[in-house]
Scaffold this motif. Structure first.
Motif, short mmCIF file in Angstrom:
data_model
loop_
_atom_site.label_atom_id
_atom_site.label_comp_id
_atom_site.label_asym_id
_atom_site.label_seq_id
_atom_site.Cartn_x
_atom_site.Cartn_y
_atom_site.Cartn_z
N ASP A 1 4.00 6.20 -5.05
CA ASP A 1 3.96 6.39 -6.50
C ASP A 1 2.81 7.31 -6.91
N LEU A 2 1.72 7.28 -6.14
CA LEU A 2 0.56 8.11 -6.45
C LEU A 2 0.79 9.57 -6.10
N GLY A 3 1.70 9.83 -5.15
CA GLY A 3 2.00 11.21 -4.77
C GLY A 3 1.87 11.50 -3.29
N VAL A 4 1.46 10.51 -2.51
CA VAL A 4 1.30 10.71 -1.06
C VAL A 4 2.65 11.01 -0.42
N VAL A 5 2.69 12.02 0.45
CA VAL A 5 3.94 12.40 1.12
C VAL A 5 3.85 12.26 2.63
N GLN A 6 2.66 12.04 3.17
CA GLN A 6 2.52 11.94 4.62
C GLN A 6 1.48 10.87 4.96
N THR A 7 1.77 10.09 6.00
CA THR A 7 0.79 9.12 6.49
C THR A 7 0.62 9.26 7.99
N HIS A 8 -0.63 9.16 8.42
CA HIS A 8 -0.96 9.06 9.84
C HIS A 8 -1.22 7.59 10.12
N LEU A 9 -0.41 7.00 10.98
CA LEU A 9 -0.56 5.59 11.34
C LEU A 9 -1.48 5.52 12.54
N SER A 10 -2.70 5.08 12.30
CA SER A 10 -3.75 5.26 13.28
C SER A 10 -4.51 3.96 13.48
N GLY A 11 -5.69 4.06 14.10
CA GLY A 11 -6.53 2.90 14.37
C GLY A 11 -7.93 3.34 14.71
N VAL B 1 0.84 -1.21 0.00
CA VAL B 1 0.00 0.00 0.00
C VAL B 1 0.87 1.25 0.00
N PHE B 2 1.90 1.28 0.83
CA PHE B 2 2.75 2.47 0.91
C PHE B 2 3.55 2.68 -0.37
N LEU B 3 3.99 1.62 -0.99
CA LEU B 3 4.69 1.76 -2.28
C LEU B 3 3.75 2.38 -3.32
N GLN B 4 2.53 1.88 -3.38
CA GLN B 4 1.56 2.43 -4.32
C GLN B 4 1.22 3.89 -3.97
N ALA C 1 8.37 0.45 6.21
CA ALA C 1 7.86 0.36 4.84
C ALA C 1 7.39 1.72 4.34
N ALA C 2 6.69 2.46 5.19
CA ALA C 2 6.23 3.80 4.80
C ALA C 2 7.42 4.73 4.59
N ASP C 3 8.37 4.69 5.51
CA ASP C 3 9.54 5.54 5.40
C ASP C 3 10.34 5.19 4.14
N GLY C 4 10.44 3.92 3.84
CA GLY C 4 11.17 3.50 2.64
C GLY C 4 10.51 3.92 1.36
N ALA C 5 9.18 4.14 1.43
CA ALA C 5 8.44 4.63 0.27
C ALA C 5 8.50 6.14 0.13
N GLY C 6 9.27 6.79 1.02
CA GLY C 6 9.42 8.24 0.96
C GLY C 6 8.28 9.00 1.58
N ILE C 7 7.56 8.37 2.53
CA ILE C 7 6.37 8.97 3.13
C ILE C 7 6.67 9.32 4.59
N HIS C 8 6.40 10.56 4.95
CA HIS C 8 6.58 11.03 6.33
C HIS C 8 5.59 10.31 7.24
N THR C 9 6.08 9.77 8.37
CA THR C 9 5.24 8.96 9.24
C THR C 9 4.92 9.68 10.55
#
Length: 375
Positions: A64-74, A58-61, A89-97
């Motif tokens: 690639d789609l353009g996402v730069v930030q993710t909130h890891l939540s529940g 999901v994070f790789l996709q 995995a998120a960090d490796g995809a270039g996404i701020h966690t």
């Protein structure tokens, strides 16, 4: 759900810009049972959750789609034993966690592993400064765990933000809540008036504040903003029921971010699960790019073509985007209606009656209906 397509509709919206944010709901399990929880009342079980490998995809996709930030939540993401691998995995995809957590279960070794994996910031939920009041709101004792978590986060050098969902039971404690944030070294406090979805909708009668209480709280926030200018950011998420103004929900439907639920269901906003039902797409069935750009779930209410009157001719349609589709659905059963929170909506009487009822002392009678915990 009624998906109206008014006659004389405007042309379809141009292709969407890439999303910049992803809310990754890693689990619905949680040690707390907050009365204001916006998770759906039908929670995803642990056995149906995406695996760590699926989240990595999901994070790789998403990257690639353009996402730069993710909130890891529940729920509570710390319940995932593979959380460090998910962060990596998120960090490796270039996404701020950013970890969005209750703080329960965050100890020094766990935080060190997350930091090594690439965690960049933490947002900690706070229900009240008084431990007994916090327990009543959250359905469990957690104040001590939250204080320890805040201390660990700041000692690790990570940015710390607090999230306080505001309602009848804590709006009058704003001074103490801001002082708590200062004492804990928070850089940002999000003061989010309750949005009535999921369990919050079920508890609305006990949570909805009266307008005078909101007015006092708003004045308190403005005073603190003046005092803390340049030191701490205070974000005020407006109470749209009380303000009678539609909120520009998520910057418009499917416009700037997307949510992936624990089972891989992809939503335009966190509250859309009940609106979309079985029509919601899944990363287990379709690529994220197709879901964002082409799926009916994301394109249905983009732009203005779907809008009925009075939205279609309203001068605010490019400001509030017709308001919240999930709220329209929750209150009227029709997601294409003008958001009833808006004073210009033909259904505004529904919300007005609820706000008027909140003025009555009897509204506070009874307890909360609590969501299930960590199952």
């Amino acid at each position: 759900m009624t998906a109206a397509t008014p006659s004389g509709a405007r042309p379809q919206a141009p292709p969407p810009e890439p999303p910049w944010a992803l809310l990754a709901e890693l689990t619905h399990g949680c040690p707390l049972r907050c009365s204001y929880c916006s998770n759906p009342t039908k929670l995803v079980g642990r056995s149906a959750e995406l695996s760590g490998a699926e989240w990595a995809d999901v994070f790789l996709q998403a990257g690639d789609l353009g996402v730069v930030q993710t909130h890891l939540s529940g729920g509570e993401p710390l319940l995932r034993r593979d959380l460090p691998e998910i962060v990596a995995a998120a960090d490796g995809a270039g996404i701020h966690t950013q970890l969005v957590t209750s703080g329960v279960g965050l100890h020094e070794a766990r935080l060190a592993a997350l930091l090594a994996a690439g965690l960049r910031s933490v947002q900690l939920s706070v229900q009240h400064t008084d431990p007994d009041a916090a327990r009543r709101i959250a359905g469990a004792r957690a104040s001590g765990a939250k204080e320890r978590a805040a201390r660990l986060v700041r000692a690790a050098g990570l940015p710390l933000g607090l999230n306080v969902v505001l309602h009848r039971a804590n709006l009058d404690a704003l001074d103490a809540l801001v002082e708590l944030g200062l004492a804990w070294g928070a850089e940002r406090i999000e003061l989010a008036n309750t949005q009535f979805y999921g369990w919050a909708l079920r508890n609305r009668d006990a949570l909805l504040p009266h307008p005078e209480q909101v007015a006092r709280a708003r004045a308190t926030v403005e005073r603190w903003r003046a005092d803390l200018a340049g030191r701490m950011e205070l974000v005020w998420v407006a109470p749209d029921y009380v303000d009678a103004t539609a909120k520009p929900c998520m910057g418009g439907w499917g416009a700037v971010s997307l949510t992936v639920a624990p089972d891989g269901t992809v939503l335009p906003c966190p509250a859309a699960a009940e609106l979309l039902g079985a029509a919601a797409p899944s990363v287990r069935d379709r690529p994220l790019d197709w879901i964002w750009r082409e799926s009916p779930a994301f394109t249905r209410y983009r732009g203005e073509a779907w809008m009925p009157e009075p939205c279609r001719s309203c001068d605010l349609r490019t400001v509030d985007f017709g308001g919240c589709r999930c709220q329209a659905y929750a209150l009227t059963g029709d997601a294409a209606r003008t958001d009833p929170a808006c004073s210009r909506s033909p259904d505004h009487g529904i919300v007005r009656a609820l706000v008027d009822a909140a003025r009555e002392p009897a509204q506070t009678a009874g307890g909360y209906a609590y969501r299930e915990g960590g199952s």
